[in-house]
Enzyme design. Structure first.
Site, PDB file in Angstrom:
ATOM      1  CG  HIS A  86       4.872  52.794   9.650  1.00  0.00           C
ATOM      2  ND1 HIS A  86       3.942  53.602  10.255  1.00  0.00           N
ATOM      3  CD2 HIS A  86       5.234  51.885  10.580  1.00  0.00           C
ATOM      4  CE1 HIS A  86       3.755  53.204  11.501  1.00  0.00           C
ATOM      5  NE2 HIS A  86       4.525  52.164  11.718  1.00  0.00           N
ATOM      6  CE  LYS A 119       2.611  67.041   3.361  1.00  0.00           C
ATOM      7  NZ  LYS A 119       1.754  65.969   3.789  1.00  0.00           N
ATOM      8  NE  ARG A 120      12.723  64.625   6.709  1.00  0.00           N
ATOM      9  CZ  ARG A 120      13.676  63.952   7.346  1.00  0.00           C
ATOM     10  NH1 ARG A 120      13.561  63.663   8.632  1.00  0.00           N
ATOM     11  NH2 ARG A 120      14.767  63.576   6.718  1.00  0.00           N
ATOM     12  CE  LYS A 177       6.729  62.933   3.223  1.00  0.00           C
ATOM     13  NZ  LYS A 177       5.579  62.395   3.974  1.00  0.00           N
ATOM     14  CB  THR A 195      -0.047  61.744  11.211  1.00  0.00           C
ATOM     15  OG1 THR A 195       1.344  61.956  10.966  1.00  0.00           O
ATOM     16  CG2 THR A 195      -0.308  60.259  11.359  1.00  0.00           C
ATOM     17  CE  LYS A 249       0.467  65.163  13.872  1.00  0.00           C
ATOM     18  NZ  LYS A 249       1.878  64.928  13.520  1.00  0.00           N
TER      19      LYS A 249
HETATM   20  C1  NBG Z   1       5.510  57.054   7.376  1.00  0.00           C
HETATM   21  C2  NBG Z   1       4.590  57.278   6.188  1.00  0.00           C
HETATM   22  C3  NBG Z   1       3.438  58.194   6.547  1.00  0.00           C
HETATM   23  C4  NBG Z   1       2.750  57.674   7.783  1.00  0.00           C
HETATM   24  C5  NBG Z   1       3.747  57.476   8.892  1.00  0.00           C
HETATM   25  C6  NBG Z   1       3.116  56.897  10.138  1.00  0.00           C
HETATM   26  C7  NBG Z   1       7.750  56.034   7.328  1.00  0.00           C
HETATM   27  C8  NBG Z   1       8.561  54.855   6.950  1.00  0.00           C
HETATM   28  N1  NBG Z   1       6.459  56.006   7.019  1.00  0.00           N
HETATM   29  O1  NBG Z   1       2.534  58.268   5.491  1.00  0.00           O
HETATM   30  O2  NBG Z   1       5.316  57.825   5.130  1.00  0.00           O
HETATM   31  O3  NBG Z   1       1.745  58.558   8.198  1.00  0.00           O
HETATM   32  O4  NBG Z   1       4.769  56.584   8.493  1.00  0.00           O
HETATM   33  O5  NBG Z   1       2.445  55.720   9.853  1.00  0.00           O
HETATM   34  O6  NBG Z   1       8.264  56.967   7.902  1.00  0.00           O
END
Ligand code: NBG
Length: 827
Positions: free
Chosen positions: A369, A561-562, A567, A669, A673
């Site tokens: 991920h 988002k975080r 980002k 994701t 949404k």
């Molecule tokens: C996160 C990514 C996102 C991705 C999500 C789900 C982690 C390690 N990775 O871009 O930063 O959408 O995983 O796949 O949290």
């Protein structure tokens, strides 16, 4: 026990779906489960009664599902994830059961405040962000596409912290989500497994004279299962989320107790319970803490032991384990499964290495991920040796055999051997968890097309060259049940009316039917009305929470988002300050009124992310209190962005900010949404943005900035942000203004770390993309002034989001990776 046949009457009151049985069941649950009568019931009692009423209906379906899966000995997916960011259950379960309307009517007749009941639910925040929420979407889709599955994880007593904003700064508060009880889980005290830590190993000869290894741990804790039923949409299929809580084997060390050492006696108990106590609040970078490795091993061991128990119960032996189960490793957090399954098969169940390895490799599959190098998990060998001595031996043996293969394949290429090794030998020796997962899995996948390509060419390149056939892409998806039907009922109704059916909820490609109406003025007006209503809801909520109510007529420009430098929330901030200066210089400037809304948590130890939150609030304070400016521009930080608050935000966004530096966001994701709910995206060509743009049409997406190859090239050439700073007078003025103290009551030091970092390092190329971003925002501004066209683009965005349903992702995993078939459960 012989289960008596159920009479119609019992069927109806306990689990029936008619209004009358819902009412009766509700009252029964309030009396007999909560022990309350209406006059003294608290909001929580009223919520609990509703939850139990819905849960009974889920459990009926779960029992039917479990029976069927058992009879058919169905192949089962086991999703191993350290995080599940579930969001509130009640409304979602009602949608999946198809009882939202009837339950609302039942509630009215009982004189209940339906909205208040829904609001009372506290969400289980057992995850950090995208990765945990993806796991939750996948649980919803697994059930909906009727695949037998168990989600395994940790029942954290404290989930992700609640975020408060005090004086513009993030303040963390512990998340006591279990305080008022959790009606959705069923505790299984008898479903418990021992998990060892530390100690030593010894060799011995078994009865048949074979040399074997036994692990004598220093400490043993018990993992107890807690089950939450996960119902699919419009089907009977109900899967299980099985989360493990750690407990001490005995509540007292009696010897210590007897000699009067009471505190010593409870110490072991506390130590054991600590394991599942709290979620690590880091998003991307790994924490590298011993307790985290303990958590990982703890839940993986319980889960694999549970699977072995199931298989022994059915087949009596483990030779066909991989035929029964497909395990998906959600990132490297559960990667220790590879070594633990080997240990269980060999040391506990007497299997030989080759057979155990064959089973392990065919059982496990691995999803990566992230491409951030600092987020790739490694553990010091010394820590491993101390905590999991037997696993380290097994890892060494896996590595020895693996590297032998590599040496034969690439004669004399020692560098490659070192790069592929499961052990990083440079400096303090460390175990590379991604390598363990890769070697022990039959499939390795990325989460968006670009991400998978980058995996193959960068972090996993050597593995790709070795085993190209193991690499796959499965682009992420999100569930339209929660993120459209539950969170945006007005839009859902409008879509259903326009398409003539609600089939789209289970087959999102049906949204395409909207396309034919995108030009229809009537639909455009209703579409806009739906959006405006959602904006009014959000504005009201923000007003109550923050004291500031944005104007629903303005464009809602949202980044949620975080908070992370990659980002680039600060890129948006630079644009805001740029706009501020433009307006100050020319108060009669023609600009579309905008409300920029941020939401997101920062890891508690991530200084720069916390400073970005402070800067957002600081800029907001100046902008929102300047009458010259605030007719054009407002800035607001939504506190405590979580699933529940996300559900308020996605429907209300006009513009979705997806502006990470290209090559860093694996998928994203939230981007999906927002777009599903009709927001237009301003974004870089990163993660799934690339595919979203292709799907919705390039004309309906505001793209800007360097591409991933361009980023790479610029970095290779030597990136010098100060040159951009010097050359661009407007950019310089923006950064200087932030550094001047204007937003910090004259304190010219406060934001210096941020501005200096941008000018002298800028690891995520904010300055390189600034100009392109500002220009692109100008195009957004123009587009907003043509509302009919904006509405048309908005409709087209929603219409073309079919491919981003998590149902599609799950079908791809099922066909291409797990080889598992649906098992329909009718009810
Ligand atoms: C996160 C990514 C996102 C991705 C999500 C789900 C982690 C390690 N990775 O871009 O930063 O959408 O995983 O796949 O949290």
């Amino acid at each position: 026990m012989n289960t008596p046949p159920r009479t119609d009457a019992r069927e109806h009151t306990r689990t029936g779906l008619s209004k009358e049985s819902l009412k009766q069941a509700y009252v029964d649950n309030l009396f007999y489960v909560q022990g309350r009568f209406p006059e003294v019931a608290t909001d929580n009692d009223l919520y609990m009664a509703a939850a139990f009423t819905v849960r009974d209906r889920l459990l009926e379906r779960w029992i039917k599902s479990a029976r069927t899966f058992k009879e058919h000995n169905s192949r089962t997916v086991c999703y191993l994830s350290a995080e599940y960011l579930l969001g509130p259950h009640l409304a979602n379960n009602m949608v999946n059961l198809g009882i939202t309307e009837i339950a609302r009517e039942a509630g009215e007749e009982l004189d209940l405040d339906f909205e208040c009941i829904l609001e009372t639910e506290e969400e289980p925040g057992l995850g950090n962000g995208g990765l945990g929420r993806l796991a939750a979407c996948y649980m919803d889709s697994l059930a909906t596409v009727q695949i037998p599955a168990i989600g395994y994880g940790i029942r954290y007593e404290f989930g992700i912290f609640d975020q408060a904003i005090v004086d513009g700064w993030q303040v963390e508060k512990s998340d006591t989500w279990l305080r008022n009880g959790n009606p959705w889980e069923v505790a299984r005290p008898k479903l418990a497994f021992d998990v060892g830590f530390g100690g030593r190993t010894e060799q011995y000869q078994d009865a048949s004279g074979r040399l074997r290894v036994r692990w004598i741990p220093h400490m043993v804790v018990i993992g107890v299962g807690y089950d939450t039923p996960i119902l699919g949409y419009g089907v009977g299929n109900t899967n299980l989320l099985r989360l493990w809580k750690s407990e001490a084997p005995e509540s007292f060390d009696f010897q210590a107790f007897n000699v009067g050492d009471y505190y010593g006696a409870v110490h072991a108990k506390i130590e054991a319970e600590t394991i599942s106590k709290v979620l690590y609040p880091n998003d991307e970078p790994e924490a590298g803490k011993e307790l985290r490795l303990k958590q990982q091993y703890f839940f993986v061991s319980c889960s694999l032991q549970d699977m072995i128990r199931l298989q022994l119960g059915i087949a009596g032996s483990l030779g066909a384990f991989h035929e029964k189960f497909a395990v998906q490793l959600n990132d490297t957090h559960p990667a220790i499964a590879v070594a633990e399954l080997m240990r269980l098969l060999m040391d506990v169940h007497g299997m030989e290495w080759d057979q155990a390895w064959n089973i392990t490799r065919r059982t496990c599959h691995f999803t990566n991920h992230t491409l951030l190098p600092e987020a790739l998990e490694t553990w010091p060998v010394a820590l491993f040796e101390r905590l999991l001595p037997r696993h380290l031996q097994i890892i060494y043996e896996i590595n020895r055999r693996f590297l032998d293969e590599v040496r034969v394949r690439y004669l004399g290429d020692d560098d490659r051997v070192a790069r592929l090794s499961l052990i990083d030998e440079g400096g303090e020796r460390r175990v590379r968890m991604a390598h363990l997962a890769a070697v022990g899995s039959s499939a390795i996948n990325g989460v968006a097309a670009l991400h998978t390509e980058l995996l193959k060419s960068t972090v996993m390149r050597d593995f790709y060259e070795l085993w190209p056939e193991r690499f796959q892409n499965v682009t992420n998806g999100v569930t339209p049940r929660r993120f459209m039907v539950v969170s945006n009922p007005r839009l859902a109704r409008l879509i259903t009316e326009t398409c003539g059916s609600d089939r789209w909820v289970r087959d999102l490609d049906c949204l395409r039917d909207l396309e034919a109406h995108a030009e229809d003025h009537g639909l455009q007006e209703r579409w806009r009305a739906v959006k405006t209503a959602a904006k009014e809801d959000l504005a009201g909520w923000l007003g109550r929470r923050t004291g500031f109510t944005p104007d629903p007529e303005s464009m809602f420009d949202v980044q949620a988002k975080r908070i992370h430098e990659y980002k680039r929330q600060h890129l948006s901030l630079l644009h805001i300050v740029w706009l501020y200066e433009q307006i100050k210089q020319n108060p009669s400037i023609e600009l579309s009124p905008r409300t920029v809304i941020f939401g997101g948590k920062a890891a508690p130890g991530y200084f720069m992310a916390k400073l970005i939150i402070k800067l957002i609030n600081a800029v907001g304070e100046v902008v929102n209190n300047d009458p010259q400016v605030n007719g054009h521009l407002r800035v607001i930080f939504m506190p405590d962005f979580n699933v529940k608050n996300g559900q308020r935000l996605y429907p209300a966004a006009d513009l979705s900010e997806q502006i990470s530096m290209a090559g860093k966001e694996a998928s994203g994701t939230g981007n999906m949404k927002f777009s599903m709910n009709g927001a237009l995206t301003i974004g870089t060509l990163d993660g799934a943005n690339v595919e979203i743009r292709d799907a919705v049409g390039h004309d309906n997406f505001f793209m800007f900035g360097l591409t991933a190859p361009e980023v790479q090239q610029r970095q290779q050439e030597g990136y010098r942000p100060w040159e951009i700073y010097k050359a661009d007078a407007e950019l310089r003025s923006v950064i200087d203004l932030i550094a001047s103290g204007l937003f910090s009551h004259g304190d010219a030091e406060l934001f210096r770390p941020l501005t200096d970092n941008l000018v002298y390092h800028d690891p995520f190329m904010v300055l390189a993309d600034f100009r392109a971003y500002v220009d692109c925002q100008r195009r957004v501004d123009h587009a907003w002034r043509a509302p009919r066209n904006w509405d048309r683009m908005s409709i087209l965005n929603t219409a073309r989001m079919g491919p981003f349903s998590s149902d599609r992702s799950i079908r791809e995993y099922a066909e291409r990776i797990w080889q598992v078939e649906p098992v329909p459960i009718e009810i």
